[in-house]
Design an enzyme around this catalytic site. Sequence first.
Site, mmCIF file in Angstrom:
data_model
loop_
_atom_site.group_PDB
_atom_site.id
_atom_site.type_symbol
_atom_site.label_atom_id
_atom_site.label_comp_id
_atom_site.label_asym_id
_atom_site.label_seq_id
_atom_site.Cartn_x
_atom_site.Cartn_y
_atom_site.Cartn_z
ATOM 1 N N CYS A 110 0.821 -1.222 0.000
ATOM 2 C CA CYS A 110 0.000 0.000 0.000
ATOM 3 C C CYS A 110 0.848 1.261 0.000
ATOM 4 O O CYS A 110 0.346 2.345 -0.306
ATOM 5 C CB CYS A 110 -0.927 0.010 1.211
ATOM 6 S SG CYS A 110 -1.964 -1.445 1.286
ATOM 7 N N HIS A 258 -4.098 6.928 2.991
ATOM 8 C CA HIS A 258 -4.349 5.611 2.415
ATOM 9 C C HIS A 258 -5.755 5.183 2.825
ATOM 10 O O HIS A 258 -6.131 5.284 3.997
ATOM 11 C CB HIS A 258 -3.295 4.627 2.930
ATOM 12 C CG HIS A 258 -3.584 3.208 2.547
ATOM 13 N ND1 HIS A 258 -3.939 2.855 1.264
ATOM 14 C CD2 HIS A 258 -3.585 2.064 3.273
ATOM 15 C CE1 HIS A 258 -4.137 1.548 1.219
ATOM 16 N NE2 HIS A 258 -3.943 1.049 2.420
ATOM 17 N N ASN A 288 -10.077 -0.760 -0.255
ATOM 18 C CA ASN A 288 -8.624 -0.590 -0.169
ATOM 19 C C ASN A 288 -7.985 -1.041 -1.489
ATOM 20 O O ASN A 288 -7.956 -2.226 -1.792
ATOM 21 C CB ASN A 288 -8.109 -1.429 1.009
ATOM 22 C CG ASN A 288 -6.609 -1.293 1.213
ATOM 23 O OD1 ASN A 288 -5.902 -0.749 0.369
ATOM 24 N ND2 ASN A 288 -6.134 -1.814 2.330
#
Length: 331
Positions: A110, A258, A288
Amino acid sequence: MHIQGIGYYAPERIVDNDALSADLDTSDAWIRSRTGIRTRRLAADNQACSDLAAEAGKMAIISAGCTPENITHIIVGTVSGDAAFPATACLLQSKLKIPTAMAFDLGAACSGFLFGMQVAQGIMAAEPEATILLVGAETLSRRVNWQDRSTCVLFGDGAGAVVLKASPDACMPPGGIFPALVEGVICEGGGGGELLCCYGGGTRYPYRHGDIIGPEYFLHMNGQEVFKHAVRAMSDISSRLLKRLGRSVEDLDLVVPHQANLRIVKAVLERLQVPEGKAFLNLDRYGNTSAASIPMALAEAHIQGVIRPGFRVLLTTFGAGFTWGAALVKY
Ligand code: UT7
C-alpha cells in the site's frame, strides 16, 4: 520535484456489500460499520494490472501536457502485477508506446506510491531532466481469498498515476492547479512481515504442478495488529515530516490518507489533531486499492475541485512489509 499531471482508472464492475453477503457469512452492516466500505470495483476477467495502469497513465500524461515520447522513467508501485516477470512497468511501457524508458516495479504494497515518489526524487537528483510516470496499480481481487470474509471484503482494484518533473514545464497551461510542488516525502518500514502477506507462488512456497491451491496462495492478514501499527505509523511519520519541513497541522488544507479503513483514518486524524472534515475519502466506493489508493484519491480530489490553488495536502500511508510514509504537496 513537481507533480505536473494526474490520472486514475477504476474498473467498471461495481460489487456492493450485499452482493458479497450472498456467498459469504457477512453483511452490509458489518462491513460499513467496521470499515466504511460500501462498494468496490473489480477488474474484468480480461483486465490485468497493466491494463488498469495504462488507463491511469494515459490520463496522467495528457493532463501533464506531455506525450509518451517525453517519459524517461516508469515506476509502477504494485504487489499484484501481471506476472513475476517482466515487470508490469515494462508491459505498461509497451501499452503506452513509450519508446525508451527505465521501467521497473516497486513492491512496497500500500506504500508503493509514496515509496515511488521518494525514489523519483533520487532519480531526479541524478537526472534533473527526467520525466517520470509514477503509477500505483493493483488487481488485489486476484490475490484475496474469496472465502475469507475477514479480508476479501476490504480490497478493490484500480490505478492512479502522476507525471513528475524536477522543474515544471514552461508549456504548462496557466490557471490550473499544476504544477504542484512536493515539499517533502519520507518513507520507512520495519517488522510485521508475517502479519500481512501472500507467500504462495513465490520462491519460499513455489507452486509445483498438481499442487492444490490452498489458503497460502492468497492474502493473509492479522487485521487487529495491522490496524494498531497503521494508526501509530501514519500519525508518527506525518508529525515528523511536518516538523522536518517547519510546518504544523494548522498549515494543512487537506489530508489524503491511504484508504484502508474509515476507523483507521479517524484515529490517525485524532492523533494528529486534524479535524475529520479535512480528510478526502473515497474508500466507501473503492475499498482498499493498496498502492493505487492515494493517487486515485488525489486524482478524484483534483477532478472534483476539492483541491484549490494554494492548498497544502498531506499524504500518508501504511502497508505490508511493514512499510509506511508521508508526503506534503503544495498546489
Ligand atoms: O492496507 C494495508 C493495511 N490494512 C489495513 O489497514 C486493515 C487493518 N485492519 C482492519 O481494518 C480491521 O482490523 C478489519 C476491518 C480487518 C477487521 O475489523 P476488526 O474490528 O478488527 O474486527 P475483528 O478482526 O476484531 O473481528 C471482529 C469479529 C470477529 O468475530 P468474533 O470472533 O468476534 O465472533 C470476526 O470473525 O468480526 C468477525 N468478522 C466478520 N463478521 C462479518 C470478520 N470479518 C467479518 C466480516 N463480516 N466480513
